[in-house]
Scaffold this motif. Sequence first.
Motif, short mmCIF file in Angstrom:
data_model
loop_
_atom_site.label_atom_id
_atom_site.label_comp_id
_atom_site.label_asym_id
_atom_site.label_seq_id
_atom_site.Cartn_x
_atom_site.Cartn_y
_atom_site.Cartn_z
N ILE A 246 0.57 -1.29 0.11
CA ILE A 246 0.15 -0.10 0.12
C ILE A 246 0.72 1.06 -0.18
O ILE A 246 0.62 2.37 0.00
CB ILE A 246 -1.14 -0.56 1.69
N PRO A 247 2.18 1.40 0.63
CA PRO A 247 2.51 2.07 0.45
C PRO A 247 3.51 2.80 -1.09
O PRO A 247 3.34 4.28 -1.03
CB PRO A 247 4.14 2.18 1.87
N ASP A 248 3.10 1.96 -1.49
CA ASP A 248 3.67 2.58 -3.14
C ASP A 248 2.46 2.96 -3.22
O ASP A 248 2.60 3.76 -4.46
CB ASP A 248 3.88 0.94 -3.60
N MET A 249 1.64 3.20 -3.34
CA MET A 249 0.47 3.67 -3.42
C MET A 249 0.71 4.81 -3.59
O MET A 249 0.31 5.38 -3.98
CB MET A 249 -1.14 2.85 -3.15
N ASP A 250 1.07 5.99 -2.27
CA ASP A 250 1.29 7.78 -1.99
C ASP A 250 1.51 7.74 -3.09
O ASP A 250 2.39 7.99 -3.97
CB ASP A 250 1.78 7.30 -0.99
N GLY A 251 1.07 9.00 -2.76
CA GLY A 251 1.54 10.39 -4.22
C GLY A 251 1.56 11.79 -3.41
O GLY A 251 0.26 11.46 -2.12
N ASP A 252 1.22 12.44 -4.06
CA ASP A 252 1.25 14.14 -3.57
C ASP A 252 -0.88 14.00 -3.73
O ASP A 252 -1.60 14.72 -2.99
CB ASP A 252 1.52 15.33 -4.47
N VAL A 253 -0.97 13.31 -5.07
CA VAL A 253 -2.57 13.00 -5.64
C VAL A 253 -2.26 11.59 -5.28
O VAL A 253 -1.74 11.43 -6.46
CB VAL A 253 -2.94 14.51 -6.04
N ILE A 254 -3.39 11.27 -5.50
CA ILE A 254 -3.58 9.97 -5.91
C ILE A 254 -4.95 9.95 -7.04
O ILE A 254 -6.04 10.34 -6.20
CB ILE A 254 -4.34 9.17 -4.83
N PHE A 255 -5.50 9.29 -7.40
CA PHE A 255 -6.69 9.34 -9.11
C PHE A 255 -6.75 7.53 -8.48
O PHE A 255 -6.09 6.79 -9.46
CB PHE A 255 -5.78 9.65 -9.85
N GLN A 256 -8.06 7.87 -8.27
CA GLN A 256 -7.85 6.04 -7.88
C GLN A 256 -9.38 5.84 -8.98
O GLN A 256 -10.31 6.23 -8.69
CB GLN A 256 -8.86 5.89 -6.59
N MET A 257 -9.16 5.04 -9.92
CA MET A 257 -10.19 3.79 -10.34
C MET A 257 -11.11 3.16 -9.70
O MET A 257 -10.44 2.19 -9.53
CB MET A 257 -9.29 3.47 -11.57
N VAL A 258 -12.22 2.56 -9.92
CA VAL A 258 -12.92 2.03 -9.49
C VAL A 258 -13.65 1.03 -10.32
O VAL A 258 -14.68 1.61 -11.27
CB VAL A 258 -13.33 2.91 -8.26
N SER A 259 -13.77 0.21 -10.24
CA SER A 259 -13.71 -0.45 -11.38
C SER A 259 -15.13 -1.46 -11.08
O SER A 259 -15.65 -1.73 -9.82
CB SER A 259 -12.94 -2.35 -12.29
N SER A 260 -16.26 -1.90 -12.11
CA SER A 260 -17.66 -2.41 -11.68
C SER A 260 -17.39 -4.14 -11.42
O SER A 260 -16.10 -4.28 -11.88
CB SER A 260 -18.23 -1.82 -12.82
N GLU A 261 -18.76 -4.03 -11.38
CA GLU A 261 -18.74 -5.93 -11.00
C GLU A 261 -18.98 -6.38 -12.58
O GLU A 261 -18.23 -7.65 -12.39
CB GLU A 261 -19.88 -5.69 -10.47
N HIS A 262 -18.05 -5.40 -13.36
CA HIS A 262 -18.42 -6.42 -14.83
C HIS A 262 -16.89 -7.15 -14.73
O HIS A 262 -17.03 -8.41 -14.97
CB HIS A 262 -18.09 -5.32 -15.69
#
Length: 327
Positions: A246-262
Amino acid sequence: MTTRRRALAITAALTLPLAACGTSDGPADPGQGDSQASVSVEHAMGSTEVPCTPKKVVTLGQGQTDSVLALGVTPVGVVDPWTDDWYEYLPDEVEEAEVVGTEIEPDLEKVASLQPDLIVGSKLRHEAVYDKLSKIAPTVFSETIGVTWKENISLWAQALCMPEKGEEIVTDYQERADQLGKDLEEAGKQDLEVSIIRFMPDQVRIYLTGFPGSIIRDAGLERPESQRVDDWEKSEQLVEISEERIPDMDGDVIFQMVSSEHYAQQGTSTVDEQIERWTSTDLWKGLSAVTQDDVVIVDESHWNLGGGIGAANAMLDDLEGNLLTDK
């Protein structure tokens, strides 16, 4: 700050020598074409003679659909989107097209029933059916998808006998990305480190290069050190991670995509359950972007799934709206 690609480089790539498009009466108008004219297009599977200008086009991938629409042509046939509904950023004209299966398994009978005069796809997805498609209509394939989206537009523009239009829309995009970089610099935000992540029902990913990474790069934005690559062309486009990373996900801004249940596989958790589990951990709560409330949820349809010029411009909309405005 990373060096932005210049519009000049893209223009040069888009203006490689092309076979002339014309008839015995003279060259055809590149914007209008002529049913009796043709152009020889070099592509991933060889060389194909295409009528100038094709009027009944079938697109076998998301990026092809996106970019053909952006070039002003409404396909007669398209493959299903990766989600249940058409991507919101696409023009309404996409709904006029007949669905011809999925990007992974196009329905060749349906393709043939539309009597197309051009089929566009990619070697990555459709190499196995290229010969069959070529017997239906002239077929042009890009080598791959995603990160090569700008080069692919040049290819589709050639096949549609409108190379100038292809050059124009990519140059306009590049100038817009460059201007965003300048605006960020004036705002003192050019050194922001942008992280790109995606929650799926059965996995969590960090995006390094690929389509979303290319837009971030074009805008001159930095990436967190854990998301930087030494060789852009050869690097893996994304990595699947475990909770320990999880620490590798950090940044000044995190743009988070969320996938559908597809995307859910039988027996996997839902995407909401996945997000709940990850974001309830101390590692997530300790991320600087989380503590500063700088996690931005974005639509995966244009951040990852669309893969064309329309999606690229929609991504720039998101970057402008979230990075150039104060909270």
